[in-house]
Write an enzyme that holds these catalytic residues in place. Sequence first.
Site, PDB file in Angstrom:
ATOM      1  N   GLY A  12     -17.324  -1.889 -34.865  1.00 28.05           N
ATOM      2  CA  GLY A  12     -17.847  -2.988 -34.056  1.00 28.05           C
ATOM      3  C   GLY A  12     -16.976  -3.312 -32.864  1.00 28.05           C
ATOM      4  N   GLY A  15     -13.235  -2.795 -34.353  1.00 27.84           N
ATOM      5  CA  GLY A  15     -12.907  -1.431 -34.801  1.00 27.84           C
ATOM      6  C   GLY A  15     -12.974  -0.422 -33.666  1.00 27.84           C
ATOM      7  N   PRO A  91     -19.109 -12.841 -41.179  1.00 31.34           N
ATOM      8  CG  PRO A  91     -21.358 -12.371 -41.604  1.00 31.34           C
ATOM      9  CD  PRO A  91     -19.979 -11.785 -41.713  1.00 31.34           C
ATOM     10  CB  THR A  92     -20.598 -18.750 -40.973  1.00 34.65           C
ATOM     11  OG1 THR A  92     -19.574 -18.781 -39.970  1.00 34.65           O
ATOM     12  CG2 THR A  92     -20.557 -20.042 -41.762  1.00 34.65           C
ATOM     13  CG  LEU A 162      -9.937  -7.575 -29.696  1.00 38.97           C
ATOM     14  CD1 LEU A 162     -11.284  -8.028 -29.159  1.00 38.97           C
ATOM     15  CD2 LEU A 162      -9.991  -6.089 -29.973  1.00 38.97           C
ATOM     16  CG  LEU A 220      -8.036 -18.324 -40.588  1.00 41.49           C
ATOM     17  CD1 LEU A 220      -8.243 -18.955 -41.959  1.00 41.49           C
ATOM     18  CD2 LEU A 220      -9.393 -17.940 -39.993  1.00 41.49           C
ATOM     19  CB  SER A 268     -17.659 -24.151 -20.022  1.00 37.86           C
ATOM     20  OG  SER A 268     -17.883 -23.720 -21.328  1.00 37.86           O
ATOM     21  CB  CYS A 273     -16.274 -15.694 -30.588  1.00 36.14           C
ATOM     22  SG  CYS A 273     -14.711 -15.704 -29.751  1.00 36.14           S
ATOM     23  NE  ARG A 440     -20.561 -20.226 -19.909  1.00 35.12           N
ATOM     24  CZ  ARG A 440     -19.950 -19.884 -21.035  1.00 35.12           C
ATOM     25  NH1 ARG A 440     -18.693 -20.145 -21.226  1.00 35.12           N
ATOM     26  NH2 ARG A 440     -20.629 -19.296 -21.992  1.00 35.12           N
TER      27      ARG A 440
HETATM   28  P1  NAI Z   1     -19.118  -6.298 -35.737  1.00 31.53           P
HETATM   29  O1  NAI Z   1     -20.247  -6.949 -36.430  1.00 31.53           O
HETATM   30  O2  NAI Z   1     -19.224  -5.968 -34.297  1.00 31.53           O
HETATM   31  O3  NAI Z   1     -18.740  -4.929 -36.492  1.00 31.53           O
HETATM   32  C1  NAI Z   1     -18.606  -4.818 -37.863  1.00 31.53           C
HETATM   33  C2  NAI Z   1     -19.151  -3.469 -38.290  1.00 31.53           C
HETATM   34  O4  NAI Z   1     -18.825  -3.246 -39.662  1.00 31.53           O
HETATM   35  C3  NAI Z   1     -20.675  -3.351 -38.200  1.00 31.53           C
HETATM   36  O5  NAI Z   1     -21.019  -2.283 -37.338  1.00 31.53           O
HETATM   37  C4  NAI Z   1     -21.118  -3.083 -39.650  1.00 31.53           C
HETATM   38  O6  NAI Z   1     -22.205  -2.173 -39.734  1.00 31.53           O
HETATM   39  C5  NAI Z   1     -19.865  -2.467 -40.235  1.00 31.53           C
HETATM   40  N1  NAI Z   1     -19.767  -2.530 -41.695  1.00 31.53           N
HETATM   41  C6  NAI Z   1     -19.964  -3.584 -42.524  1.00 31.53           C
HETATM   42  N2  NAI Z   1     -19.745  -3.228 -43.800  1.00 31.53           N
HETATM   43  C7  NAI Z   1     -19.393  -1.918 -43.793  1.00 31.53           C
HETATM   44  C8  NAI Z   1     -19.028  -0.976 -44.782  1.00 31.53           C
HETATM   45  N3  NAI Z   1     -18.931  -1.316 -46.085  1.00 31.53           N
HETATM   46  N4  NAI Z   1     -18.752   0.286 -44.401  1.00 31.53           N
HETATM   47  C9  NAI Z   1     -18.821   0.666 -43.104  1.00 31.53           C
HETATM   48  N5  NAI Z   1     -19.151  -0.194 -42.112  1.00 31.53           N
HETATM   49  C10 NAI Z   1     -19.420  -1.460 -42.457  1.00 31.53           C
HETATM   50  O7  NAI Z   1     -17.844  -7.250 -35.995  1.00 31.53           O
HETATM   51  P2  NAI Z   1     -16.564  -7.433 -35.051  1.00 31.53           P
HETATM   52  O8  NAI Z   1     -16.849  -8.369 -33.959  1.00 31.53           O
HETATM   53  O9  NAI Z   1     -15.977  -6.096 -34.760  1.00 31.53           O
HETATM   54  O10 NAI Z   1     -15.604  -8.218 -36.046  1.00 31.53           O
HETATM   55  C11 NAI Z   1     -14.962  -7.585 -37.123  1.00 31.53           C
HETATM   56  C12 NAI Z   1     -13.918  -8.537 -37.673  1.00 31.53           C
HETATM   57  O11 NAI Z   1     -12.910  -8.771 -36.688  1.00 31.53           O
HETATM   58  C13 NAI Z   1     -14.472  -9.910 -38.043  1.00 31.53           C
HETATM   59  O12 NAI Z   1     -13.778 -10.378 -39.169  1.00 31.53           O
HETATM   60  C14 NAI Z   1     -14.119 -10.748 -36.837  1.00 31.53           C
HETATM   61  O13 NAI Z   1     -13.951 -12.109 -37.168  1.00 31.53           O
HETATM   62  C15 NAI Z   1     -12.782 -10.161 -36.425  1.00 31.53           C
HETATM   63  N6  NAI Z   1     -12.441 -10.348 -35.019  1.00 31.53           N
HETATM   64  C16 NAI Z   1     -13.403 -10.213 -34.058  1.00 31.53           C
HETATM   65  C17 NAI Z   1     -13.073 -10.370 -32.731  1.00 31.53           C
HETATM   66  C18 NAI Z   1     -14.117 -10.239 -31.676  1.00 31.53           C
HETATM   67  O14 NAI Z   1     -13.810 -10.577 -30.537  1.00 31.53           O
HETATM   68  N7  NAI Z   1     -15.299  -9.755 -31.962  1.00 31.53           N
HETATM   69  C19 NAI Z   1     -11.689 -10.648 -32.305  1.00 31.53           C
HETATM   70  C20 NAI Z   1     -10.765 -10.703 -33.391  1.00 31.53           C
HETATM   71  C21 NAI Z   1     -11.142 -10.565 -34.695  1.00 31.53           C
END
Ligand code: NAI
Length: 478
Positions: A12, A15, A91-92, A162, A220, A268, A273, A440
């Site tokens: 995501g 990752g 997610p929540t 990030l 957090l 704003s 997020c 904004r």
């Molecule tokens: P996202 O929803 O974009 O990506 C998560 C991915 O994990 C999805 O593509 C989903 O299909 C996959 N997934 C779920 N279960 C799986 C499994 N068992 N095996 C393989 N793939 C699986 O989420 P995002 O935004 O990357 O966030 C990930 C984590 O990082 C969350 O905990 C978020 O709070 C945290 N985070 C996010 C930030 C952001 O700016 N988006 C910044 C810092 C932390």
Amino acid sequence: MVVKKICCVGAGYVGGPTCSVIALKCPEIQVTVVDLSKSRIAQWNSDKLPIYEPGLDEIVKQCRGKNLFFSTDIETAILEADLIFISVNTPTKTIGNGKGRAPDLKYVEGAARMIADIAQSDKIVVEKSTVPVRAAESILKILSANQKPGVSYQILSNPEFLAEGTAINDLINADRVLIGGEESPKGKTAIEELCGIYEHWIPREKIFTTNTWSSELSKLAANAMLAQRISSINSLSAVCEATGADVSEVATAVGLDSRIGSKFLQASIGGSCFQKDILNLVYICECLNLPEVAAYWQQVVDMNEYQKSRFTAKVIQSLFNTVSGKTVTILGFAFKKNTGDTRETPAIHVAKTLLDEGATLKIYDPKVEEDQIYYDLTHPSVCESPEMVKKAVSVYQDAYLACENSHAIVLCTEWDEFKTLDYHKIYHVMMKPAYMFDGRKILDHQALIDIGFHVQTIGKTLQRPLLTRLCGVNSCMH
Ligand code: NAI
């Protein structure tokens, strides 16, 4: 163990960019990002990546197929990896105990169970997802309960800081990297392995190591304190509107104090997020029987909600208290500029309220796909009648077309391109009086007023052209 192969579970917003940068900076390490979603992995392997992030395309093009791979073959990637990042979504919760507040850890648990099922050699498992304090304990419980003979695990916490829209820069020039682990010799060795990866490009003094729980809580805490600054300035924006003060001037004056600093003081429309992470903290405090602490942080979330509804109420009130049968253009749908992410975007709140009041909407965003906008607006949490939404909402690929015959524009995302649109041209194709609501604070309000727009923004009261003209007429009559 020297880490030669990394697997990242979850392709995501975290990752994908994180592993792309690791692959770029550590050419001798093979990095495989896996996901359950076939379509997401196909997009990562295509020319159109599933997420928009400045600088990401170039890095993926440079490393993909060399030491960076995107795959749905989760089994092979886990079997071969020395170190596994868990970067799945948290997610929540929308149902059950803690609904609306507690994070849903089913994806983290699912990833841990997959690792336990597949792994046949020692692994360092790194929690990169944002999780509640002591989540590492649950991951370890799942792994140990399903442990194969001879396989051992070390769990590390390595939260990601990030920000979307600047992810690549934030990863390459990180303020700090935080790594938490067990305070045992094995734990310390695992921490050193992960430090070794980051040290390819991050100076050692910026890598901070702690115990696991401090690391989990620090993520957090950091998000809660950032959100608190935004809620603080947003609360003051309401005072500015009621008094004639200008929130930008107040923010500058306040931010010049070096103890406070100037960053993150931009008032704003609200929405961010951070919401899910603060709710996560509130829930933890409640569970720990710390109601005063929970109430304190809940207020940060409440202020954010208040700001969104205050702004939308202002839009409706200015349009003679009714938008029924009127057309409103929403400029920007992403939750911030330079990303296509719409999670927690204030545009959803604005659109929902206007739709509930009977408006027709024309929406334009440079990066959010049409399907995503319809998906968000027809989600059961937003609307009861998807058919009604589809009839009332049109999505445009061009900002000028989106403004034709509209009664008002509501600017919901601070995309740079909105600053340089030809507002003379837009004014001439709109219904009159033409309204601009700058959620904004990025536009030149005086220039818009000079064109003829009625302008409203956050934290500042602007004079309207119609009133000026009327005053002129009145003074002639006396
Ligand atoms: P996202 O929803 O974009 O990506 C998560 C991915 O994990 C999805 O593509 C989903 O299909 C996959 N997934 C779920 N279960 C799986 C499994 N068992 N095996 C393989 N793939 C699986 O989420 P995002 O935004 O990357 O966030 C990930 C984590 O990082 C969350 O905990 C978020 O709070 C945290 N985070 C996010 C930030 C952001 O700016 N988006 C910044 C810092 C932390």
